[in-house]
Design a protein around this motif. Structure first.
Motif, PDB file in Angstrom:
ATOM      1  N   TYR A  84       0.820  -1.208   0.000  1.00 51.54           N
ATOM      2  CA  TYR A  84       0.000   0.000   0.000  1.00 51.54           C
ATOM      3  C   TYR A  84       0.849   1.250   0.000  1.00 51.54           C
ATOM      4  CZ  TYR A  84      -3.800  -2.973   1.512  1.00 51.54           C
ATOM      5  OH  TYR A  84      -4.725  -3.944   1.615  1.00 51.54           O
ATOM      6  N   GLU A  85       0.242   2.252  -0.508  1.00 49.75           N
ATOM      7  CA  GLU A  85       0.835   3.569  -0.503  1.00 49.75           C
ATOM      8  C   GLU A  85       0.510   4.200   0.845  1.00 49.75           C
ATOM      9  OE1 GLU A  85       1.595   7.524  -1.609  1.00 49.75           O
ATOM     10  OE2 GLU A  85      -0.472   6.895  -1.409  1.00 49.75           O
ATOM     11  N   MET A  86       1.467   4.859   1.465  1.00 49.73           N
ATOM     12  CA  MET A  86       1.182   5.244   2.850  1.00 49.73           C
ATOM     13  C   MET A  86       1.873   6.503   3.337  1.00 49.73           C
ATOM     14  SD  MET A  86       3.459   2.363   4.690  1.00 49.73           S
ATOM     15  CE  MET A  86       5.167   2.210   4.283  1.00 49.73           C
ATOM     16  N   SER A  87       2.253   7.411   2.426  1.00 44.23           N
ATOM     17  CA  SER A  87       3.018   8.567   2.877  1.00 44.23           C
ATOM     18  C   SER A  87       2.246   9.434   3.871  1.00 44.23           C
ATOM     19  CB  SER A  87       3.446   9.403   1.681  1.00 44.23           C
ATOM     20  OG  SER A  87       2.329   9.704   0.882  1.00 44.23           O
ATOM     21  N   GLN A  88       0.946   9.614   3.640  1.00 46.81           N
ATOM     22  CA  GLN A  88       0.164  10.429   4.562  1.00 46.81           C
ATOM     23  C   GLN A  88       0.050   9.744   5.903  1.00 46.81           C
ATOM     24  OE1 GLN A  88      -0.718  13.331   3.666  1.00 46.81           O
ATOM     25  NE2 GLN A  88      -0.455  13.201   1.456  1.00 46.81           N
ATOM     26  N   GLY A  89      -0.155   8.429   5.870  1.00 45.72           N
ATOM     27  CA  GLY A  89      -0.315   7.681   7.100  1.00 45.72           C
ATOM     28  C   GLY A  89       0.917   7.765   7.978  1.00 45.72           C
ATOM     29  N   VAL A  90       2.101   7.749   7.375  1.00 46.60           N
ATOM     30  CA  VAL A  90       3.336   7.801   8.157  1.00 46.60           C
ATOM     31  C   VAL A  90       3.372   9.077   8.998  1.00 46.60           C
ATOM     32  CG1 VAL A  90       5.845   7.971   8.035  1.00 46.60           C
ATOM     33  CG2 VAL A  90       4.644   6.350   6.570  1.00 46.60           C
ATOM     34  N   ASP A  91       2.970  10.198   8.407  1.00 47.18           N
ATOM     35  CA  ASP A  91       2.958  11.454   9.157  1.00 47.18           C
ATOM     36  C   ASP A  91       2.071  11.370  10.388  1.00 47.18           C
ATOM     37  OD1 ASP A  91       4.548  12.349   7.180  1.00 47.18           O
ATOM     38  OD2 ASP A  91       3.098  13.682   6.250  1.00 47.18           O
ATOM     39  N   LEU A  92       0.964  10.668  10.264  1.00 47.76           N
ATOM     40  CA  LEU A  92       0.029  10.588  11.389  1.00 47.76           C
ATOM     41  C   LEU A  92       0.531   9.662  12.486  1.00 47.76           C
ATOM     42  CD1 LEU A  92      -3.480  10.583   9.751  1.00 47.76           C
ATOM     43  CD2 LEU A  92      -2.607  12.177  11.432  1.00 47.76           C
ATOM     44  N   VAL A  93       1.146   8.555  12.087  1.00 51.39           N
ATOM     45  CA  VAL A  93       1.656   7.627  13.086  1.00 51.39           C
ATOM     46  C   VAL A  93       2.743   8.301  13.914  1.00 51.39           C
ATOM     47  CG1 VAL A  93       2.811   5.431  13.457  1.00 51.39           C
ATOM     48  CG2 VAL A  93       1.192   5.665  11.606  1.00 51.39           C
ATOM     49  N   PHE A  94       3.512   9.160  13.237  1.00 45.94           N
ATOM     50  CA  PHE A  94       4.620   9.806  13.924  1.00 45.94           C
ATOM     51  C   PHE A  94       4.291  11.273  14.212  1.00 45.94           C
ATOM     52  CE2 PHE A  94       6.284   6.087  11.855  1.00 45.94           C
ATOM     53  CZ  PHE A  94       7.070   5.531  12.846  1.00 45.94           C
ATOM     54  N   SER A  95       3.074  11.487  14.663  1.00 49.63           N
ATOM     55  CA  SER A  95       2.642  12.866  14.932  1.00 49.63           C
ATOM     56  C   SER A  95       3.521  13.511  16.006  1.00 49.63           C
ATOM     57  CB  SER A  95       1.170  12.883  15.358  1.00 49.63           C
ATOM     58  OG  SER A  95       0.988  12.011  16.448  1.00 49.63           O
ATOM     59  N   ASP A  96       4.060  12.710  16.932  1.00 52.11           N
ATOM     60  CA  ASP A  96       4.945  13.278  17.954  1.00 52.11           C
ATOM     61  C   ASP A  96       6.209  13.866  17.308  1.00 52.11           C
ATOM     62  OD1 ASP A  96       5.665  10.710  17.191  1.00 52.11           O
ATOM     63  OD2 ASP A  96       6.376  10.094  19.172  1.00 52.11           O
ATOM     64  N   ILE A  97       6.771  13.161  16.333  1.00 53.99           N
ATOM     65  CA  ILE A  97       7.980  13.668  15.663  1.00 53.99           C
ATOM     66  C   ILE A  97       7.626  14.863  14.777  1.00 53.99           C
ATOM     67  CG2 ILE A  97       9.897  13.097  14.123  1.00 53.99           C
ATOM     68  CD1 ILE A  97       9.799  10.263  15.105  1.00 53.99           C
TER      69      ILE A  97
END
Ligand SMILES: Nc1nc2c(ncn2[C@@H]2O[C@H](COP(=O)(O)OP(=O)(O)OP(=O)(O)O)[C@@H](O)[C@H]2O)c(=O)[nH]1
Ligand SMILES: [Zn+2]
Length: 366
Positions: free
Chosen positions: A275-288
């Motif tokens: 899957y394509e997931m660039s947006q999702g990565v930002d959300l998972v790492f919202s702390d960073i």
């Protein structure tokens, strides 16, 4: 198969979907697709509906318009009990697999392989076993699957499965996983003892539709059976055994659960790696992402720049090194995937994603 008087709301039908239905059409949910036809469920039961001319035109224009499991469709009645699938109602959420790069108008190679694997999923359970072989839960895998979950537009929920296996280590494990999944509901569940199964089911109240992502052996099929209260899925134990109790019926892809709600399980959904997931990565790492807002330079790469808030947090111990490394790895992967995905499809996904997540981020379930 005919089941008179089936209530479509038990399949997730609601007023906002009804508002999208063309006049005179019969609403139905897609349970499985074949080449050129779909198994659909409507008020009088299951039907095999061929694609009508309008739908065939739409899919010829763009394969993204191909029906998929979870879609709501508009049927035209051809004759008593015979239907044609004429169109697909707008999807609220979608699991999309981006294929090889598209040759836009006379390019060199390939074609658009953007494919929707499942639609209208409300909740994505990320199943990670408390114990896998001799290891505790894999936080990197949880983060990766969470990114895929966010990307779909559905609400992610993390489940630590096989919670019965780790005894007193469970509490510490849940703390670790919570830190890797900020803002996401987290539950421990054991299909063996039944612990947590009702909490998982409560996420499906209101006939919501779920998919379960997780590594092989995470206990996905066993959990679906526990939720269904009967053996609807073949588990590893059954597969490895002498085959007794093996289901000979066609594998269902849209599984209504006795206690309410539905689960979608397809081979495509199980092979989540693409899957394509660039947006999702930002959300998972919202702390960073939040830390990064404090960096001196707007385009800080957090490698060696002066005034980098991310590196400062690493230094102070606020940000675990493992988490930063995991973020970098997933970003590289996401960028690589993004390069392979048809730009138009991605733009559409991003737009949808933004709308959905604006309303989702503030929301959290107990
Ligand atoms: N102790 C314990 N074992 C479990 C639990 N849930 C599942 N298992 C066992 O774990 C193994 C794998 O379970 P499955 O449900 O087949 O796993 P899966 O995620 O569907 O695996 P794939 O179909 O390969 O993707 C089986 O032997 C199950 O009996 C649980 O809650 N506790
Ligand atoms: Zn920085």
């Amino acid at each position: 198969m005919t089941t008179p008087g089936l209530d479509l709301s038990s399949l997730g039908w609601n007023e906002s979907l009804a508002a999208e239905l063309p006049g005179g059409a019969v609403p139905a949910r897609v349970a499985r697709v074949d080449r050129g036809a779909a198994d659909v469920i409507t008020t009088d039961g299951h039907h095999h509906a061929a694609y009508g001319a309008r739908l065939r035109r739409a899919t010829a224009e763009d394969p993204v318009n191909l029906p998929c499991v979870g879609d709501w469709g508009a049927l035209t009645l051809l004759s008593e009990g015979r239907y044609e699938l004429d169109s697909i109602l707008p999807r609220r959420t979608a699991f999309v697999r981006g294929g090889v790069a598209r040759d836009s108008r006379g390019g060199l190679s390939g074609d658009s392989k953007g494919q929707v694997l499942a639609a209208n999923v409300d909740v994505v359970f990320v199943a990670e076993p408390s114990m896998h072989a001799t290891d505790f839960a894999d936080l990197g895998r949880v983060e990766r699957l969470l990114a895929l979950a966010w990307e779909s537009g559905a609400e992610p929920v993390v489940l630590i499965t096989k919670a019965d296996l780790v005894g007193e280590h469970l509490a510490g494990l849940l703390d670790d996983v919570a830190a890797a999944a900020p803002g996401v509901a987290l539950h421990a569940v054991s299909s063996l003892t039944g612990e947590g199964v009702e909490v998982v089911r409560s996420h499906l109240d209101g006939s919501r539709t779920a998919v379960i992502l997780g590594a092989s052996g995470a206990g996905k099929s066993t959990l679906v059976n526990a939720l269904a209260g009967e053996e609807v899925m073949e588990t590893q134990r059954v597969r490895a055994g002498d085959g007794r109790g093996r289901h000979t019926t066609v594998h269902r892809e849209l599984i209504p659960l006795a206690g309410g709600g539905l689960v979608i399980d397809t081979p495509g959904i199980r092979r989540v790696g693409l899957y394509e997931m660039s947006q999702g990565v930002d959300l998972v790492f919202s702390d960073i992402e939040e830390l990064a807002e404090g960096c001196r330079f707007g385009d800080c790469s957090h490698e060696s720049e002066p005034g980098c808030a991310v590196l400062a947090a690493l230094e102070s111990g606020e940000l675990p090194e493992r988490r930063l490394a995991s973020w970098r790895k997933l970003q590289r992967e996401a960028n690589w995937m993004a390069g392979r995905t048809d730009a138009r499809l991605r733009a559409e996904q991003t737009r949808k994603w933004k709308i959905i997540h604006k309303s989702m981020r503030g929301r959290s379930r107990p």
